[in-house]
Design a protein around this motif. Structure first.
Motif, PDB file in Angstrom:
ATOM      1  N   HIS A 201       0.745  -1.160  -0.016  1.00 36.04           N
ATOM      2  CA  HIS A 201       0.064  -0.026  -0.081  1.00 36.04           C
ATOM      3  C   HIS A 201       0.919   1.236   0.008  1.00 36.04           C
ATOM      4  O   HIS A 201       2.100   1.145   0.459  1.00 36.04           O
ATOM      5  CB  HIS A 201      -1.001   0.097   1.334  1.00 36.04           C
ATOM      6  CG  HIS A 201      -0.328   0.047   2.468  1.00 36.04           C
ATOM      7  ND1 HIS A 201      -0.220  -0.999   3.434  1.00 36.04           N
ATOM      8  CD2 HIS A 201       0.515   0.915   3.111  1.00 36.04           C
ATOM      9  CE1 HIS A 201       0.344  -0.846   4.437  1.00 36.04           C
ATOM     10  NE2 HIS A 201       0.728   0.391   4.303  1.00 36.04           N
ATOM     11  N   LEU A 202       0.254   2.587  -0.455  1.00 37.73           N
ATOM     12  CA  LEU A 202       0.943   3.588  -0.546  1.00 37.73           C
ATOM     13  C   LEU A 202       1.479   4.358   0.747  1.00 37.73           C
ATOM     14  O   LEU A 202       0.256   4.686   1.779  1.00 37.73           O
ATOM     15  CB  LEU A 202       0.421   4.710  -1.269  1.00 37.73           C
ATOM     16  CG  LEU A 202       0.957   5.901  -1.793  1.00 37.73           C
ATOM     17  CD1 LEU A 202       2.302   5.809  -2.625  1.00 37.73           C
ATOM     18  CD2 LEU A 202      -0.066   6.634  -2.660  1.00 37.73           C
ATOM     19  N   GLY A 203       2.583   4.559   0.903  1.00 38.51           N
ATOM     20  CA  GLY A 203       3.005   5.273   2.404  1.00 38.51           C
ATOM     21  C   GLY A 203       3.565   6.566   1.789  1.00 38.51           C
ATOM     22  O   GLY A 203       3.520   6.982   1.058  1.00 38.51           O
ATOM     23  N   GLY A 204       4.574   7.076   2.721  1.00 38.26           N
ATOM     24  CA  GLY A 204       5.387   8.182   2.647  1.00 38.26           C
ATOM     25  C   GLY A 204       4.289   9.456   2.705  1.00 38.26           C
ATOM     26  O   GLY A 204       3.179   9.393   3.207  1.00 38.26           O
ATOM     27  N   GLY A 205       5.020  10.538   2.287  1.00 41.84           N
ATOM     28  CA  GLY A 205       4.207  11.912   2.499  1.00 41.84           C
ATOM     29  C   GLY A 205       2.726  11.706   1.597  1.00 41.84           C
ATOM     30  O   GLY A 205       1.871  12.181   2.059  1.00 41.84           O
ATOM     31  N   LEU A 206       2.780  11.301   0.452  1.00 44.90           N
ATOM     32  CA  LEU A 206       1.619  11.310  -0.469  1.00 44.90           C
ATOM     33  C   LEU A 206       0.289  10.393   0.169  1.00 44.90           C
ATOM     34  O   LEU A 206      -0.601  11.008   0.292  1.00 44.90           O
ATOM     35  CB  LEU A 206       1.979  10.839  -1.647  1.00 44.90           C
ATOM     36  CG  LEU A 206       1.048  10.908  -2.903  1.00 44.90           C
ATOM     37  CD1 LEU A 206       0.343  12.289  -2.837  1.00 44.90           C
ATOM     38  CD2 LEU A 206       1.476  10.295  -3.762  1.00 44.90           C
ATOM     39  N   GLY A 207       1.000   9.361   0.777  1.00 47.02           N
ATOM     40  CA  GLY A 207      -0.036   8.450   1.296  1.00 47.02           C
ATOM     41  C   GLY A 207      -0.695   8.942   2.532  1.00 47.02           C
ATOM     42  O   GLY A 207      -1.736   9.155   2.844  1.00 47.02           O
ATOM     43  N   GLY A 208       0.189   9.770   3.232  1.00 44.70           N
ATOM     44  CA  GLY A 208      -0.369  10.566   4.574  1.00 44.70           C
ATOM     45  C   GLY A 208      -1.167  11.586   4.326  1.00 44.70           C
ATOM     46  O   GLY A 208      -2.437  11.753   4.593  1.00 44.70           O
ATOM     47  N   ALA A 209      -0.766  12.328   2.872  1.00 39.27           N
ATOM     48  CA  ALA A 209      -1.641  13.626   2.646  1.00 39.27           C
ATOM     49  C   ALA A 209      -2.848  13.087   1.825  1.00 39.27           C
ATOM     50  O   ALA A 209      -4.138  13.818   2.167  1.00 39.27           O
ATOM     51  CB  ALA A 209      -0.724  14.484   1.332  1.00 39.27           C
ATOM     52  N   PHE A 210      -3.145  11.920   1.155  1.00 43.15           N
ATOM     53  CA  PHE A 210      -4.310  11.484   0.790  1.00 43.15           C
ATOM     54  C   PHE A 210      -5.188  11.200   1.583  1.00 43.15           C
ATOM     55  O   PHE A 210      -6.366  11.596   1.630  1.00 43.15           O
ATOM     56  CB  PHE A 210      -3.793  10.417  -0.249  1.00 43.15           C
ATOM     57  CG  PHE A 210      -5.296   9.591  -0.799  1.00 43.15           C
ATOM     58  CD1 PHE A 210      -5.915  10.315  -1.708  1.00 43.15           C
ATOM     59  CD2 PHE A 210      -5.654   8.341  -0.645  1.00 43.15           C
ATOM     60  CE1 PHE A 210      -7.149  10.111  -2.042  1.00 43.15           C
ATOM     61  CE2 PHE A 210      -6.740   8.222  -1.074  1.00 43.15           C
ATOM     62  CZ  PHE A 210      -7.569   8.843  -1.814  1.00 43.15           C
ATOM     63  N   LEU A 211      -4.854  10.432   2.697  1.00 43.46           N
ATOM     64  CA  LEU A 211      -5.828  10.033   3.972  1.00 43.46           C
ATOM     65  C   LEU A 211      -6.248  11.246   4.402  1.00 43.46           C
ATOM     66  O   LEU A 211      -7.390  11.518   4.770  1.00 43.46           O
ATOM     67  CB  LEU A 211      -5.263   9.155   4.946  1.00 43.46           C
ATOM     68  CG  LEU A 211      -5.934   8.730   6.077  1.00 43.46           C
ATOM     69  CD1 LEU A 211      -7.142   8.294   5.591  1.00 43.46           C
ATOM     70  CD2 LEU A 211      -5.150   7.934   7.025  1.00 43.46           C
ATOM     71  N   GLU A 212      -5.367  12.427   4.777  1.00 46.23           N
ATOM     72  CA  GLU A 212      -5.884  13.730   5.465  1.00 46.23           C
ATOM     73  C   GLU A 212      -6.968  14.133   4.552  1.00 46.23           C
ATOM     74  O   GLU A 212      -8.075  14.572   5.259  1.00 46.23           O
ATOM     75  CB  GLU A 212      -4.464  14.469   5.573  1.00 46.23           C
ATOM     76  CG  GLU A 212      -4.647  15.611   6.576  1.00 46.23           C
ATOM     77  CD  GLU A 212      -3.590  16.505   6.833  1.00 46.23           C
ATOM     78  OE1 GLU A 212      -3.465  17.488   7.352  1.00 46.23           O
ATOM     79  OE2 GLU A 212      -2.438  16.055   5.923  1.00 46.23           O
TER      80      GLU A 212
END
Lengths: 234, 234
Positions: free
Chosen positions: A182-193
Motif C-alpha cells: 500500500h502507498l505510504g510516505g508523504g503522499l499516502g499521508g496527505a491523501f488520507l488527510e
DNA sequence: GCCATATTTCGGTTCTAGCCGAAATATAAT
DNA sequence: ATTATATTTCGGCTAGAACCGAAATATGGC
C-alpha cells in the motif's frame, strides 16, 4: 536461558492491542514517528508515549532521535521474526472466528498504518494507481506521473508541502493483512488527510481504521474503480 | 492474515507468569496433568483451572481426558516454535538484568517442572545419576540399575507404588533453562516428594521452585557430589 | 528571542484480570 | 454405596494497567 519473568514480560508487552498495532505497523514501515504510531494505536499521544517507553525499555523497539521527531523501528530482526510467528499462529488458531469479525472486518477493510491507508482499500487504491500508470515503479524508485499529479490535484490533495518535507514523498509498505503493498510516505499521508477533511472517510475516535462514507464510496468508485465495502449506509 | 485482536490475544495469554510457567512446563514434558501444571504455575487449583480453560479455548494447549485426570499438551508444534522464539528473544533482550536476578536466580537454581526437580539442581542430580551408572540409558529406554535402586531406597524414596502407577517410571525432560536433561516421570516426582517430606527442600507457598535446607545441602553433597547454592543459611 | 510542533510527565479515574477459598461436580478406588 | 481424589464453578477482593487531559519540556523554524 531466559527467565520466566522476562519471557512473560515480552509476551505481556505484545499482548496489548495498542502496542500490537504499533509493533505491526513498525513491521511494515520501518521508521515511524511517535505521532505515526500514536495514530496506528488509536490512543491519546500521552498514552502512546507511555507504551513506546515500555517497548523501548524492553528493547522491542529502538528509537533514533532526528530533530524534533523520534523515529522508531523494531529492536532487532528477531523481534520481527517473533511477530511473524505470532501472526502465523493467530492465523491458524482463529480461522475467521465469527465473534470478532464484525468489528475487525471493518478494521481490516480500511485500516490505517500510521497516517496512511492500508488494508484492503489501501492496497486496492495502490494497485489502481500502478495499473493506470499514475504511479510508476522503476526498480526501487517510485515516480508520480503527470497524470497522477493531475489526479491528486483534482482530489485536492496538497502536494506542494510534501516537496519541502524531509519525509519521503512516496513509498510502498508491505501490507501484512493483504500480503501486498500500500502507498505510504508523504503522499499516502496527505491523501488520507484529504479523505478525512472532505468527509470521504471518518476515523472512529481513536481507532486504527476508517469508515467510508457514501461520498467516499463514490469517489473511490469514480477515481479508482473500487467498490468499497459498506460501513455507513447511504 | 490474522487480526490484530487475535494476535494480541495470543500474546496476552502467554504474557502472564502463571500461564508462562504452564506453557514452558508443557514444552519440556508433554502430558502434564492439571495438578502438575498447578504446581508449575504456583497458584491455587481454582486459579490454575481458569488459566487452563483460557489456554485451551484459545487453542494454545490441547487436553485429553484420561480417567479422572486431564492431561494437557501444547496445542500444536507451532505453539512450541513460538515459545522457543520468545525464549530466544528474551535471552537476547534481558542479558542477566540485575533487577530480577535475586528472586529468579533462586527459582532457576532449583526450579520445579510439574512435580519434579528441574533447573540447575535437577540437571546436576540427573547427570550425577547417569555418570555413576545408577541410571542407564540405552537408546530411548531408561533403566534404574541395582545400585540406583539401593540409593533411592536408602534415601527413603518409595519405589513400589510407582510400579503400579500408569505413569512412566522414569523419563528425561529437556530443561529449557539449562539446555540439558532432568529426571522426570514417577521417580522424579517421588524423589522431590521425599525431599519435601524430609525437609531437605521447602517449596515457598505456591512457588515453582524450592529452597534447599542445610540438611538438604549435605544430602546432595554426600549422595550426588553437588554443591547446592545457599538459599537458607545454616 | 519567540512561536509552533513533537513528545513526555503527572494526576486521577475506571475497568479488568488474577487471586483465593468454599462449594459443587465428576470419576476412581474401596 | 461410600470415600477419596481431581477438577471446575462461583463470589468477592485487590492490585495494576490503560486511558485521558492538562501541563511541562524539548526542538526547529522564523
Amino acid at each position: 536461558m531466559a527467565s520466566i519473568l522476562s519471557i512473560s514480560e515480552i509476551a505481556f508487552l505484545i499482548g496489548d492491542p495498542a502496542r500490537t498495532n504499533m509493533l505491526f505497523c513498525l513491521q511494515n514501515s520501518d521508521m515511524a514517528s511517535a505521532a505515526d504510531l500514536t495514530r496506528a494505536a488509536g490512543v491519546a499521544p500521552s498514552t502512546a508515549s507511555e507504551h513506546l517507553a515500555k517497548l523501548t525499555q524492553a528493547g522491542l523497539v529502538s528509537v533514533s532521535k532526528m530533530g524534533r521527531h523520534r523515529y522508531f523501528s523494531l529492536g532487532s530482526p528477531q523481534v520481527a521474526e517473533l511477530l511473524e510467528g505470532i501472526d502465523a499462529l493467530a492465523g491458524k488458531l482463529a480461522p475467521d472466528g465469527p465473534p470478532e469479525m464484525r468489528h475487525d472486518q471493518a478494521a481490516l477493510h480500511a485500516r490505517t498504518c500510521g497516517d496512511h491507508l492500508a488494508g484492503h482499500i489501501g492496497v486496492a487504491i495502490t494497485q489502481s494507481l500502478l495499473a493506470s500508470g499514475h504511479i510508476r515503479q522503476r526498480g526501487k524508485t517510485l515516480n508520480l506521473s503527470h497524470s497522477g499529479r493531475m489526479l491528486f490535484q483534482e482530489l485536492d490533495v496538497p502536494l506542494s508541502p510534501l516537496n519541502q518535507s524531509p519525509r519521503r514523498f512516496m513509498s510502498l509498505c508491505h501490507d501484512w493483512s493483504e500480503d501486498a503493498f500500500h502507498l505510504g510516505g508523504g503522499l499516502g499521508g496527505a491523501f488520507l488527510e484529504t479523505c478525512l477533511i472532505r468527509d470521504w472517510m471518518r476515523r472512529p475516535k481513536g481507532r486504527a481504521y476508517v469508515d467510508i462514507t457514501p461520498k467516499g464510496r463514490s469517489i473511490l468508485r469514480k477515481n479508482f474503480g473500487i467498490e468499497a465495502g459498506t460501513t455507513i449506509p447511504d
